[in-house]
Design a protein around this motif. Structure first.
Motif, mmCIF file in Angstrom:
data_model
loop_
_atom_site.group_PDB
_atom_site.id
_atom_site.type_symbol
_atom_site.label_atom_id
_atom_site.label_comp_id
_atom_site.label_asym_id
_atom_site.label_seq_id
_atom_site.Cartn_x
_atom_site.Cartn_y
_atom_site.Cartn_z
ATOM 1 N N THR A 61 -1.761 -56.364 66.926
ATOM 2 C CA THR A 61 -1.994 -55.925 68.288
ATOM 3 C C THR A 61 -3.382 -56.369 68.733
ATOM 4 O OG1 THR A 61 -2.036 -54.012 69.769
ATOM 5 C CG2 THR A 61 -2.912 -53.679 67.560
ATOM 6 N N ASN A 65 -2.581 -60.850 72.045
ATOM 7 C CA ASN A 65 -1.331 -60.926 71.302
ATOM 8 C C ASN A 65 -0.166 -60.429 72.151
ATOM 9 O OD1 ASN A 65 -1.998 -61.585 68.281
ATOM 10 N ND2 ASN A 65 -3.563 -60.123 68.946
ATOM 11 N N ASP A 67 3.150 -58.334 72.938
ATOM 12 C CA ASP A 67 3.426 -56.944 72.592
ATOM 13 C C ASP A 67 4.266 -56.853 71.329
ATOM 14 O OD1 ASP A 67 3.500 -53.975 73.539
ATOM 15 O OD2 ASP A 67 5.559 -54.492 72.999
ATOM 16 N N THR A 68 3.853 -56.001 70.425
ATOM 17 C CA THR A 68 4.475 -55.953 69.102
ATOM 18 C C THR A 68 5.918 -55.466 69.123
ATOM 19 O OG1 THR A 68 3.516 -53.750 68.777
ATOM 20 C CG2 THR A 68 2.273 -55.631 67.916
ATOM 21 N N VAL A 86 4.865 -53.109 62.504
ATOM 22 C CA VAL A 86 4.597 -53.161 63.943
ATOM 23 C C VAL A 86 3.348 -52.359 64.258
ATOM 24 C CG1 VAL A 86 5.537 -52.690 66.227
ATOM 25 C CG2 VAL A 86 7.068 -53.392 64.373
ATOM 26 N N ALA A 87 2.329 -53.023 64.783
ATOM 27 C CA ALA A 87 1.092 -52.349 65.143
ATOM 28 C C ALA A 87 1.265 -51.606 66.468
ATOM 29 C CB ALA A 87 -0.051 -53.369 65.242
ATOM 30 N N LEU A 88 0.912 -50.317 66.485
ATOM 31 C CA LEU A 88 0.977 -49.487 67.684
ATOM 32 C C LEU A 88 -0.383 -48.853 67.941
ATOM 33 C CD1 LEU A 88 4.336 -47.487 67.344
ATOM 34 C CD2 LEU A 88 3.908 -49.534 68.702
ATOM 35 N N ARG A 89 -0.720 -48.709 69.225
ATOM 36 C CA ARG A 89 -1.973 -48.060 69.614
ATOM 37 C C ARG A 89 -1.670 -46.677 70.188
ATOM 38 N NH1 ARG A 89 -6.337 -51.483 70.119
ATOM 39 N NH2 ARG A 89 -5.861 -53.657 69.664
ATOM 40 N N ASP A 125 -10.457 -52.368 72.962
ATOM 41 C CA ASP A 125 -9.251 -52.155 72.182
ATOM 42 C C ASP A 125 -8.350 -51.082 72.772
ATOM 43 O OD1 ASP A 125 -9.621 -54.131 70.356
ATOM 44 O OD2 ASP A 125 -10.607 -52.879 68.877
ATOM 45 N N SER A 409 -7.160 -60.740 65.993
ATOM 46 C CA SER A 409 -6.061 -59.817 65.733
ATOM 47 C C SER A 409 -6.270 -59.150 64.381
ATOM 48 C CB SER A 409 -4.725 -60.549 65.784
ATOM 49 O OG SER A 409 -4.798 -61.836 65.262
#
Length: 410
Positions: A61, A65, A67-68, A86-89, A125, A409
């Protein structure tokens, strides 16, 4: 057996190996990306990792980048075995929506989803959320508490400082129970506390073994406070070649196009980052090319200009495998690796490093006794028993030189 006993074993259990989807761009040299993140190219990397026998792939993420969740959903239909980390914020999605999306993706992919929760390192970020370090991890802790409960099928009422929910539910369950594995990284004390309370796998960027040992012990202690146990993963790059000389030459080539001015500018920016992990990565290289070998086969050159993971395992297959086993002895079960360019390097790692770790790749394993060979020319004595080993030639996606991505990334 304690977690340090692996050093006494000649052939420890092969670690889990993940690859990397370069959704922010790719290329042969740092600072000179030449392959934009066209979906056709990302598909090639994912399909290569799938057929080569990698256990999974990280989707990073960041501002540059794709969207994952969108990319993982698209790639899941093009792969069979590959898991998607899968990277999530947590600052950008409500825990309810995140639980619904995660469960849907887990069902669509047949239970091939892992989650990498990224708290970020400041304003950029979090896409404009102006939070201090303490606030970022307080938000992450509240978010993870609600997110995990929702995926367990619970009805959640929560009145926190950052997460407020009233009788919230995620009605459709994930395939993996109670929820897909949750990965998380961070080197500050608040991050270690979140890891101990909420996550399944604590993920660190590559550092010297003694540095990781200290962090892992802190995470174990935090987890014990909550009656939990946490597994460990390591995120780093890899440059493996048939010989040490070739590997270190490839490492030097990777940074050959970077100017001293670029290094100095990046180093100052990294040192000012609110991320403790980023600061630690930058301290390893010192902002100079002079002392990049920070271990026998650990190199800090990637972090001269790349944010996030900045170290690489460099060397022959045997020496890189020995280096990974040293980290296994600390408790690392999963290595998330990458290399430039990611398509070609996936094949190198599978061909060279897999055997040294006791792993096999379907691509480089003969089927039904058929030898691997470059030619079908018949022999007077039948099939040769000394056929040369296959060196797979990946097909490359076309990329316009002017259409470049950034190497920023996780």
């Amino acid at each position: 057996m304690t977690h340090t006993d692996l050093t006494d074993h000649t052939h420890p259990t092969p670690p889990s190996l993940y690859w990397f989807i370069p959704s922010g761009g790719d290329g042969r040299q740092l600072g000179q990306p030449s392959r934009p993140a066209h979906f056709s190219y990302l598909s090639q990397v994912a399909q290569a990792a799938d057929v080569l026998g990698f256990d999974g792939a990280l989707l990073p993420t960041g501002g540059t980048n794709e969207d994952t969740l969108v990319v993982a959903s698209a790639l899941s239909s093009l792969t069979r075995q590959l898991r998607f980390l899968v990277a999530l914020r947590p600052g950008l999605l409500s825990p309810v929506l995140a639980a619904r999306l995660t469960a849907s993706l887990d069902r669509i992919s047949g239970g091939r989803v892992n989650l990498n929760i990224v708290s970020g390192s400041g304003n950029f970020d979090f896409e404009g959320l102006n939070l201090t370090q303490a606030q970022r991890y307080a938000l992450t802790g509240e978010w993870l508490g609600a997110f995990r409960a929702l995926l367990r099928g619970e009805t959640v009422t929560q009145r926190g400082e950052y997460v407020q929910l009233e009788n919230a539910r995620a009605l459709l369950p994930s395939v993996q129970r109670p929820y897909p594995p949750i990965y998380f990284g961070g080197s500050s004390q608040p991050a270690l506390e979140v890891a101990g309370e909420h996550v399944d796998v604590y993920l660190s960027w590559g550092e010297r073994p003694e540095q990781l040992r200290e962090k892992f012990e802190q995470v174990r202690a935090e987890a014990a406070r909550h009656g939990r146990q946490v597994r460990f993963g390591l995120r780093a790059h890899v440059i493996v070649r048939p010989t040490e000389e070739e590997a270190w030459a490839a490492a030097e080539h990777l940074i050959a196009g970077i100017s001293d001015e670029q290094i100095a500018q990046a180093h100052q920016a990294f040192l000012q980052s609110a991320s403790e992990g980023q600061r630690r990565q930058s301290e390893l290289n010192g902002g100079t090319r002079d002392s990049l070998r920070v271990g026998k086969n650990l190199w800090a050159g990637v972090g001269l200009v790349r944010g996030g993971a900045g170290t690489a395992f460099v060397g022959s297959p045997e020496n890189v495998a020995a280096a990974l086993r040293e980290y296994q002895a600390l408790g690392v079960e999963t290595f998330i690796l990458s290399g430039y360019p990611h398509l070609e390097e996936a094949y190198r790692v599978a061909e060279l490093l897999f055997p040294a770790l006791g792993r096999t790749s379907p691509v480089f394993t003969p089927r039904d006794g058929q030898p691997l060979t470059h030619t079908s020319t018949p022999s007077a004595h039948g099939p040769s028993t000394h056929a040369p080993a296959l060196r797979a030639e990946p097909v490359l996606a076309d990329a316009a030189p002017s259409d470049v991505g950034r190497f920023r990334s996780i």
